[in-house]
Structure formats: structure tokens, C-alpha cells
Design a protein around this motif. Structure first.
Motif, PDB file in Angstrom:
ATOM      1  N   ARG A  33      48.432  -4.046  66.317  1.00  0.00           N
ATOM      2  CA  ARG A  33      47.849  -4.716  65.149  1.00  0.00           C
ATOM      3  C   ARG A  33      48.092  -6.223  65.166  1.00  0.00           C
ATOM      4  NH1 ARG A  33      47.433  -2.328  59.402  1.00  0.00           N
ATOM      5  NH2 ARG A  33      45.476  -3.415  59.712  1.00  0.00           N
ATOM      6  N   ARG A  34      48.631  -6.712  66.280  1.00  0.00           N
ATOM      7  CA  ARG A  34      48.922  -8.141  66.441  1.00  0.00           C
ATOM      8  C   ARG A  34      49.868  -8.646  65.349  1.00  0.00           C
ATOM      9  NH1 ARG A  34      43.885  -7.071  68.187  1.00  0.00           N
ATOM     10  NH2 ARG A  34      43.266  -7.932  70.209  1.00  0.00           N
ATOM     11  N   LEU A  35      50.889  -7.841  65.072  1.00  0.00           N
ATOM     12  CA  LEU A  35      51.898  -8.206  64.078  1.00  0.00           C
ATOM     13  C   LEU A  35      53.291  -8.257  64.713  1.00  0.00           C
ATOM     14  CD1 LEU A  35      50.725  -6.033  61.024  1.00  0.00           C
ATOM     15  CD2 LEU A  35      50.545  -8.516  61.265  1.00  0.00           C
ATOM     16  N   SER A  36      53.337  -8.687  65.970  1.00  0.00           N
ATOM     17  CA  SER A  36      54.604  -8.691  66.698  1.00  0.00           C
ATOM     18  C   SER A  36      55.663  -9.550  66.022  1.00  0.00           C
ATOM     19  CB  SER A  36      54.378  -9.199  68.133  1.00  0.00           C
ATOM     20  OG  SER A  36      53.429  -8.398  68.805  1.00  0.00           O
ATOM     21  N   MET A  37      55.240 -10.633  65.379  1.00  0.00           N
ATOM     22  CA  MET A  37      56.209 -11.563  64.784  1.00  0.00           C
ATOM     23  C   MET A  37      56.799 -11.067  63.470  1.00  0.00           C
ATOM     24  SD  MET A  37      56.561 -13.898  66.922  1.00  0.00           S
ATOM     25  CE  MET A  37      57.582 -14.964  65.916  1.00  0.00           C
ATOM     26  N   ILE A  38      56.326  -9.937  62.987  1.00  0.00           N
ATOM     27  CA  ILE A  38      56.864  -9.437  61.727  1.00  0.00           C
ATOM     28  C   ILE A  38      58.342  -9.072  61.865  1.00  0.00           C
ATOM     29  CG2 ILE A  38      56.377  -6.965  62.035  1.00  0.00           C
ATOM     30  CD1 ILE A  38      55.412  -6.908  59.141  1.00  0.00           C
ATOM     31  N   GLY A  39      58.756  -8.741  63.087  1.00  0.00           N
ATOM     32  CA  GLY A  39      60.160  -8.420  63.319  1.00  0.00           C
ATOM     33  C   GLY A  39      61.074  -9.596  63.042  1.00  0.00           C
ATOM     34  N   ASP A  40      60.691 -10.777  63.521  1.00  0.00           N
ATOM     35  CA  ASP A  40      61.491 -11.976  63.265  1.00  0.00           C
ATOM     36  C   ASP A  40      61.563 -12.278  61.769  1.00  0.00           C
ATOM     37  OD1 ASP A  40      62.281 -12.784  65.881  1.00  0.00           O
ATOM     38  OD2 ASP A  40      60.220 -13.370  66.272  1.00  0.00           O
ATOM     39  N   THR A  41      60.437 -12.101  61.100  1.00  0.00           N
ATOM     40  CA  THR A  41      60.395 -12.389  59.662  1.00  0.00           C
ATOM     41  C   THR A  41      61.343 -11.482  58.879  1.00  0.00           C
ATOM     42  OG1 THR A  41      58.093 -13.125  59.794  1.00  0.00           O
ATOM     43  CG2 THR A  41      58.904 -12.454  57.632  1.00  0.00           C
ATOM     44  N   VAL A 196      66.493  -8.752  67.482  1.00  0.00           N
ATOM     45  CA  VAL A 196      65.979  -7.449  67.072  1.00  0.00           C
ATOM     46  C   VAL A 196      64.495  -7.282  67.381  1.00  0.00           C
ATOM     47  CG1 VAL A 196      65.477  -8.167  64.697  1.00  0.00           C
ATOM     48  CG2 VAL A 196      65.951  -5.771  65.193  1.00  0.00           C
ATOM     49  N   SER A 197      63.712  -8.339  67.269  1.00  0.00           N
ATOM     50  CA  SER A 197      62.280  -8.220  67.552  1.00  0.00           C
ATOM     51  C   SER A 197      62.023  -7.902  69.012  1.00  0.00           C
ATOM     52  CB  SER A 197      61.542  -9.507  67.163  1.00  0.00           C
ATOM     53  OG  SER A 197      61.991 -10.597  67.941  1.00  0.00           O
ATOM     54  N   SER A 198      63.001  -8.193  69.883  1.00  0.00           N
ATOM     55  CA  SER A 198      62.848  -7.879  71.302  1.00  0.00           C
ATOM     56  C   SER A 198      62.724  -6.374  71.518  1.00  0.00           C
ATOM     57  CB  SER A 198      64.044  -8.408  72.098  1.00  0.00           C
ATOM     58  OG  SER A 198      64.207  -9.790  71.905  1.00  0.00           O
ATOM     59  N   LEU A 199      63.482  -5.583  70.751  1.00  0.00           N
ATOM     60  CA  LEU A 199      63.398  -4.133  70.879  1.00  0.00           C
ATOM     61  C   LEU A 199      62.090  -3.582  70.338  1.00  0.00           C
ATOM     62  CD1 LEU A 199      66.945  -2.666  70.050  1.00  0.00           C
ATOM     63  CD2 LEU A 199      65.735  -2.645  72.221  1.00  0.00           C
ATOM     64  N   LEU A 200      61.452  -4.332  69.458  1.00  0.00           N
ATOM     65  CA  LEU A 200      60.153  -3.915  68.930  1.00  0.00           C
ATOM     66  C   LEU A 200      59.023  -4.200  69.911  1.00  0.00           C
ATOM     67  CD1 LEU A 200      60.432  -5.240  65.259  1.00  0.00           C
ATOM     68  CD2 LEU A 200      60.341  -2.841  65.921  1.00  0.00           C
ATOM     69  N   THR A 201      59.151  -5.271  70.681  1.00  0.00           N
ATOM     70  CA  THR A 201      58.007  -5.759  71.461  1.00  0.00           C
ATOM     71  C   THR A 201      58.136  -5.602  72.971  1.00  0.00           C
ATOM     72  OG1 THR A 201      58.970  -7.984  71.405  1.00  0.00           O
ATOM     73  CG2 THR A 201      57.377  -7.431  69.687  1.00  0.00           C
ATOM     74  N   ILE A 202      59.299  -5.890  73.550  1.00  0.00           N
ATOM     75  CA  ILE A 202      59.403  -5.891  75.016  1.00  0.00           C
ATOM     76  C   ILE A 202      59.188  -4.496  75.623  1.00  0.00           C
ATOM     77  CG2 ILE A 202      60.844  -6.451  77.011  1.00  0.00           C
ATOM     78  CD1 ILE A 202      62.159  -8.626  75.374  1.00  0.00           C
ATOM     79  N   PRO A 203      59.766  -3.414  75.046  1.00  0.00           N
ATOM     80  CA  PRO A 203      59.448  -2.091  75.604  1.00  0.00           C
ATOM     81  C   PRO A 203      57.956  -1.768  75.542  1.00  0.00           C
ATOM     82  CG  PRO A 203      61.348  -1.964  74.167  1.00  0.00           C
ATOM     83  CD  PRO A 203      60.772  -3.335  73.971  1.00  0.00           C
ATOM     84  N   VAL A 204      57.293  -2.225  74.489  1.00  0.00           N
ATOM     85  CA  VAL A 204      55.845  -2.002  74.375  1.00  0.00           C
ATOM     86  C   VAL A 204      55.105  -2.808  75.443  1.00  0.00           C
ATOM     87  CG1 VAL A 204      53.852  -2.144  72.849  1.00  0.00           C
ATOM     88  CG2 VAL A 204      56.095  -1.599  71.901  1.00  0.00           C
ATOM     89  N   ALA A 205      55.539  -4.047  75.666  1.00  0.00           N
ATOM     90  CA  ALA A 205      54.928  -4.863  76.725  1.00  0.00           C
ATOM     91  C   ALA A 205      55.072  -4.186  78.081  1.00  0.00           C
ATOM     92  CB  ALA A 205      55.578  -6.249  76.745  1.00  0.00           C
ATOM     93  N   CYS A 206      56.227  -3.564  78.312  1.00  0.00           N
ATOM     94  CA  CYS A 206      56.433  -2.827  79.565  1.00  0.00           C
ATOM     95  C   CYS A 206      55.504  -1.617  79.650  1.00  0.00           C
ATOM     96  CB  CYS A 206      57.887  -2.366  79.672  1.00  0.00           C
ATOM     97  SG  CYS A 206      59.100  -3.691  79.837  1.00  0.00           S
ATOM     98  N   SER A 207      55.394  -0.884  78.549  1.00  0.00           N
ATOM     99  CA  SER A 207      54.588   0.341  78.559  1.00  0.00           C
ATOM    100  C   SER A 207      53.105   0.050  78.770  1.00  0.00           C
ATOM    101  CB  SER A 207      54.789   1.108  77.253  1.00  0.00           C
ATOM    102  OG  SER A 207      54.136   0.466  76.172  1.00  0.00           O
ATOM    103  N   LEU A 208      52.635  -1.072  78.244  1.00  0.00           N
ATOM    104  CA  LEU A 208      51.217  -1.408  78.388  1.00  0.00           C
ATOM    105  C   LEU A 208      50.840  -1.695  79.837  1.00  0.00           C
ATOM    106  CD1 LEU A 208      50.672  -3.665  75.226  1.00  0.00           C
ATOM    107  CD2 LEU A 208      50.007  -1.273  75.558  1.00  0.00           C
ATOM    108  N   LEU A 209      51.837  -1.972  80.666  1.00  0.00           N
ATOM    109  CA  LEU A 209      51.570  -2.238  82.081  1.00  0.00           C
ATOM    110  C   LEU A 209      51.394  -0.960  82.898  1.00  0.00           C
ATOM    111  CD1 LEU A 209      54.145  -5.119  82.741  1.00  0.00           C
ATOM    112  CD2 LEU A 209      51.655  -5.338  82.520  1.00  0.00           C
ATOM    113  N   VAL A 210      51.909   0.162  82.379  1.00  0.00           N
ATOM    114  CA  VAL A 210      51.867   1.405  83.160  1.00  0.00           C
ATOM    115  C   VAL A 210      51.105   2.530  82.459  1.00  0.00           C
ATOM    116  CG1 VAL A 210      54.036   0.851  84.332  1.00  0.00           C
ATOM    117  CG2 VAL A 210      54.107   2.158  82.211  1.00  0.00           C
TER     118      VAL A 210
END
Length: 267
Positions: A33-41, A196-210
Motif C-alpha cells: 500500500r506504499r505505507l512503508s514509512m508508517i513504521g517510523d511514524t 523497528v521499521s526495518s523489520l516491517l520492510t526489509i524482510p518484505v523487500a527480500c521476499s519480493l525478490l524471490v
């Protein structure tokens, strides 16, 4: 290894694995949903709640959770007011959270050291109450996704069609933001508000590659997260490294490796 026999490490590993499950589970939906930055907020708002908790001598994570939930309602209200500028709601709430946290830091100079540990994480200090909170959040978030999987799938891939079919969009938008707020509040003592936002986004970034499907992207995101949390905590325990930072760097290492392999496959 002796470290596995230590109760503090067992609690840390259990808490890390629970957050390693729930954070990417919600992260998949946020990224789509392009709301990756909501974690930082929400993490910055949670820190303001933690600071207030120390100031009034109330369980800090509990107050941080309340603040994050209130912020989630605020984000949805602002998103409705600024439909064409949805990211503006995130920026406004983040600004308010940082300002409030700064004010509370000034009022409570004596507990600033304790609050700072929540910025960078203090997973080795998890107690039984913290684990109950993290476990409760994990059960609630997992159950919500499991029982509403089809509705959320439709909502994220075609919101207009979901609305036409009678799906209560407002309800699901609020619930998703609330679930994210719960995950972030439960995570800040484990990896810290700054990470904390890293755990929300980086695993997803990895998964989208495979991954080649939505369901597989959820599976791979959770798998990458759990592997990184486990290896990161074990490495941090053995070599006396900061656990939150080690977990995130482990995730980034996985992402870089996948990007390198994918580039190699193309060539």
C-alpha cells in the motif's frame, strides 16, 4: 553454548521470534500500500508514550502502545481529510510525535537514559510482562490476518473493487493501522524505535525478490525475518554486539546477497 542456558537470552530469543513473525506479516500489506514509512511514524509516537510512562511511573510499553493506537486513528482521520496526499498524514503525525517526545524528555531529565534504551532496543532486559505483551500482540495480529486474509488481499490489490463489493474499507484501514501500531509498540524494546521499521520492510523487500505470488511473499518475508532474528541474536550474544543493530544488519546482508544473485541470474 552457555548463552542458551541463560534465562535472559531465552526470553530475548522468544520475544525476537514472535516479533520476527508479526512485523513482516503486517509489513507485506504496508509495503504493497506504499505505507512503508508508517513504521517510523508510529515508533516515534510510541517513544513519546514510553517517556510519559517513565514520567508518571506507569508501565512504559503499555503507555507507548496507547499512544501508537491513538496515532493510528489520527493517521486514518488525516488520510481521509487529505485523500490525494495520503503521505501527508504520516508526516504530520511523525512531527507531532517527535515534538511531544522532545518535550517529555525535557520534563523528565532523570529518566532519559532509560528512555534512550528504547531508541536502540534492550531485548536482553525483557521480563515476563514484556513477553506476555509481545505474545498477546502476536496472537492478535496473526489471528486478524488469518481470518481476514481474503478481504485484505482484495483491499490491497484493488481497493475500488473491494469497495464496490461491499467491503467496509474504513474498518479494514483502521484495523490494519491499529495492528501495525500494536506490532511497533511491542517491538521497540526488542529492536528499538530507530530500527523497528526495518523489520516491517526489509524482510518484505527480500521476499519480493524471490516470491512469485502474494501468499509466497508472506511466507518468504516471515522466513527471512525469523532467520535474521535468530542468527542476529545468537551472533550478538556470542560476540557481545548490540542485538537490534545486529539483526537489522543481518537482514541487510540477506537483501544484498539476494540482489547479487538476482543480478547474476540475469547476466
Amino acid at each position: 553454548m552457555d548463552i542458551f542456558q541463560e534465562y535472559f537470552f531465552q526470553r530475548a530469543l522468544l520475544g525476537g521470534l514472535l516479533i520476527g513473525l508479526t512485523a513482516p506479516l503486517m509489513g507485506v500489506f504496508l509495503v504493497l500500500r506504499r505505507l512503508s514509512m508508517i513504521g517510523d511514524t508510529l515508533s516515534h509516537v510510541s517513544i513519546a508514550g514510553v517517556a510519559l510512562g517513565f514520567l508518571i511511573n506507569v508501565y512504559p510499553i503499555g503507555v507507548g502502545l496507547v499512544f501508537a493506537l491513538l496515532a493510528s486513528f489520527g493517521i486514518e482521520k488525516l488520510r481521509k481529510a487529505y485523500k490525494s496526499y495520503a503521505e501527508l498524514s504520516i508526516a504530520i503525525i511523525m512531527s507531532g510525535g517527535v515534538a511531544l517526545a522532545t518535550l517529555l524528555f525535557t520534563l523528565g531529565k532523570g529518566f532519559n537514559i532509560n528512555v534512550m534504551s528504547y531508541f536502540f532496543g534492550s531485548i536482553y532486559t525483557l521480563d515476563r510482562t514484556d513477553l506476555w505483551v509481545v505474545s498477546g500482540v502476536a496472537v492478535l495480529v496473526t489471528a486478524f490476518v488469518a481470518f481476514n486474509y481474503k478481504e485484505m488481499f482484495l483491499l490491497f490489490f484493488d481497493e475500488e473493487a473491494a469497495g464496490v463489493s461491499g467491503l467496509p474499507l474504513r474498518f479494514y484501514n483502521i484495523m490494519i493501522t491499529m495492528m501495525t501500531a500494536l506490532v511497533i509498540s511491542a517491538s521497540i524494546k526488542i529492536v528499538g524505535a530507530l530500527l523497528v521499521s526495518s523489520l516491517l520492510t526489509i524482510p518484505v523487500a527480500c521476499s519480493l525478490l524471490v516470491a512469485r505470488s502474494f501468499k509466497r511473499s508472506i511466507f518468504w518475508a516471515i522466513l527471512f525475518s525469523e532467520v535474521a532474528v535468530s542468527l542476529g541474536l545468537i551472533s550478538a550474544g556470542i560476540w557481545d554486539l548490540p542485538p537490534g543493530a545486529t539483526v537489522v544488519l543481518m537482514l541487510i546482508s540477506v537483501l544484498i546477497t539476494l540482489l547479487a544473485f538476482k543480478r547474476g541470474w540475469r547476466t
